[in-house]
Design an enzyme around this catalytic site. Structure first.
Site, short mmCIF file in Angstrom:
data_model
loop_
_atom_site.label_atom_id
_atom_site.label_comp_id
_atom_site.label_asym_id
_atom_site.label_seq_id
_atom_site.Cartn_x
_atom_site.Cartn_y
_atom_site.Cartn_z
N HIS A 1 -4.50 -35.00 -22.78
CA HIS A 1 -5.42 -34.95 -21.63
C HIS A 1 -6.73 -34.33 -22.13
CE1 HIS A 1 -1.86 -35.64 -19.27
NE2 HIS A 1 -2.43 -35.38 -18.10
N GLU B 1 -10.86 -34.49 -18.22
CA GLU B 1 -10.49 -34.63 -16.80
C GLU B 1 -11.38 -33.65 -16.03
OE1 GLU B 1 -6.51 -33.23 -15.82
OE2 GLU B 1 -6.54 -34.17 -13.84
N1 ADE Z 1 0.14 -32.04 -15.37
C1 ADE Z 1 0.48 -32.90 -14.40
N2 ADE Z 1 -0.59 -33.57 -13.98
C2 ADE Z 1 -1.65 -33.14 -14.71
C3 ADE Z 1 -3.02 -33.48 -14.75
N3 ADE Z 1 -3.58 -34.38 -13.96
N4 ADE Z 1 -3.81 -32.80 -15.62
C4 ADE Z 1 -3.29 -31.87 -16.42
N5 ADE Z 1 -2.00 -31.54 -16.42
C5 ADE Z 1 -1.18 -32.17 -15.57
ZN ZN Z 2 -1.93 -36.23 -16.23
#
Ligand code: ADE
Ligand code: ZN
Length: 333
Positions: free
Chosen positions: A196, A199
Site C-alpha cells: 500500500h 493512499e
Molecule cells: N488494512 C485494511 N484496509 C486497509 C487500507 N485501505 N489501507 C491500509 N491498510 C488497510
Molecule cells: Zn487495502
C-alpha cells in the site's frame, strides 16, 4: 449490452481485498456468539452506525476490533467462504486476497489456524464455484520491522500457499523504507511483493515502494498523480495500481466520486484496476465499485473492458490464463 449489463457480465480479477475487511456484521455477530466473545454493539444496525469513518485510522480501529472475534479455523473458513459467494455474484473469477496474520497471532491464534481455514475456503471456491485464488500476507506497518521478520519466518512453512507479501495498516509515518530489509528477505525466499502506498501517504512513499521494496504492484497509489515524474515512471513500467474507489470515498481520500482520478489515470495510460479493499466496511463489493465510478465518471463500455482486462494482466496468474480471460472479454458485445 448496456453499461450495467456489461459490468455484471464481464469477468474480473480482484487484486486488492483484505479478507478481514469482508467481515459482514451478521457473520461477526454469529461468530462472536459461538466463540462467546462480547462485542460492544447490541445489533447489526448499531455496528453499521459505527462505520462512520473520516480517515484511514478511524476505520482501522474498528476493523481490528471486528477481527478479534476470529479464533478457530472454521471462523477463517466462514469469513473467506462468504467473500467467495460475493465473488460468484459479481463475476469475480480470480482473487488475490490479503490477510493480516499479525492481527491474529498477536491475540494468540496460531498462524496455522489462519492459513488452514483460508486455504480450505480457497480450495472449495475452486471446486464448487470455479473461482481461482491466491493469498498475500501483509505486514502491519504500524508494527516494527523486527516483528515483520518473525511473521516472515512463521510463513516459510506455508510458502506454497502464499504467493506474496504486502504492506498495510496506518500509512502516514510508516514509510516503505521502514521495511526494506524484510522485503528483501521475502523476495529472496521467492515471494512476490506488493505494498500500500499513496493512499493517504505522499507520492514519495510510492517511489520508496518501487525503489526500495521493488514491488510488483502498488496498492492504491492514487496520490501518484501529484508527481508528474512518478506518473511518467508508472506509465513507462506499466506498473499496476490497485485502485479502490468506494474505499477512497469512505475514508475521505476523495470528497466526491465525480472527482475520483481513476478515469484520468486510465486515460493517461496508467495500468489501473478496480477493487473493493474492505467491502463490508466501505459499502460495496466489486460490482458496486464499478457501478459507482461508471455512473459518477460516465465510463464508456470500452473503459470498463480495459479496466477488467487490466485486472487479469496485473494479476499473478499464468500467461495462458490471462489470454483466456482476455479472449472472453473481447467476445462480449
Ligand atoms: N488494512 C485494511 N484496509 C486497509 C487500507 N485501505 N489501507 C491500509 N491498510 C488497510
Ligand atoms: Zn487495502
Amino acid at each position: 449490452m448496456n453499461r450495467l449489463e456489461l459490468i455484471r457480465a464481464i469477468p474480473k480479477a480482484e487484486l486488492h481485498v483484505h479478507i478481514e475487511g469482508t467481515f459482514e456484521p451478521e457473520l461477526m455477530f454469529a461468530i462472536a456468539q459461538r466463540n462467546q466473545i462480547d462485542i460492544p454493539y447490541k445489533s447489526v444496525e448499531e455496528v453499521k452506525k459505527a462505520y462512520n469513518f473520516h480517515n484511514l485510522q478511524s476505520f482501522l480501529d474498528i476493523y481490528y476490533a471486528g477481527a478479534a472475534v476470529l479464533i478457530h479455523e472454521q471462523d477463517f473458513y466462514d469469513l473467506a467462504w462468504a467473500y467467495f459467494e460475493k465473488c460468484a455474484e459479481d463475476k469475480v473469477v480470480h482473487t488475490e486476497m490479503f490477510f493480516d496474520p499479525q492481527t491474529h497471532t498477536d491475540r494468540g491464534v496460531a498462524f496455522a489456524t489462519v492459513i488452514n481455514g483460508l486455504q480450505r475456503a480457497c480450495d472449495d471456491a475452486l471446486t464448487k464455484l470455479g473461482i481461482s485464488s491466491q493469498l498475500i500476507m501483509c505486514f502491519l506497518r504500524h508494527l516494527s520491522e523486527e516483528v515483520a521478520f518473525t511473521t516472515l519466518e512463521q510463513a516459510l512453512p506455508y510458502k506454497d500457499q502464499i504467493i506474496g507479501v504486502g504492506l498495510d495498516s496506518s500509512e502516514v509515518g510508516h514509510p516503505p523504507s521502514k521495511f526494506e530489509r524484510v522485503f528483501a528477505k521475502a523476495r529472496e525466499a521467492g515471494f512476490l511483493v506488493v505494498a500500500h502506498a499513496g493512499e493517504e501517504g505522499p507520492a514519495e512513499y510510492v517511489w520508496e515502494a518501487l525503489d526500495l521494496l521493488k514491488v510488483n504492484r502498488i496498492d492504491h497509489g492514487v496520490r501518484s498523480e501529484e508527481d508528474p515524474k512518478l506518473m511518467a515512471r508508472l506509465i513507462a513500467e506499466k506498473m499496476p495500481l490497485t485502485v479502490c474507489p468506494l474505499s477512497n470515498l469512505k475514508l475521505c481520500v476523495v470528497d466526491d466520486m465525480a472527482q475520483h482520478n481513476i478515469q484520468r489515470l486510465l486515460k493517461q495510460g496508467v495500468h489501473v484496476t478496480v477493487n473493493s479493499d474492505d467491502p463490508s466496511y466501505f459499502g460495496g463489493y466489486m460490482n458496486d465499485n464499478f457501478i459507482s465510478i461508471a455512473e459518477a465518471l460516465d465510463l464508456s463500455n470500452d473503459e470498463i473492458k480495459t479496466l477488467a482486462k487490466n485486472s487479469f494482466e496485473a494479476s499473478f496468474i499464468s500467461n495462458e490464463q490471462k489470454q483466456k480471460w482476455n479472449n472472453q472479454i473481447d467476445a462480449l458485445a
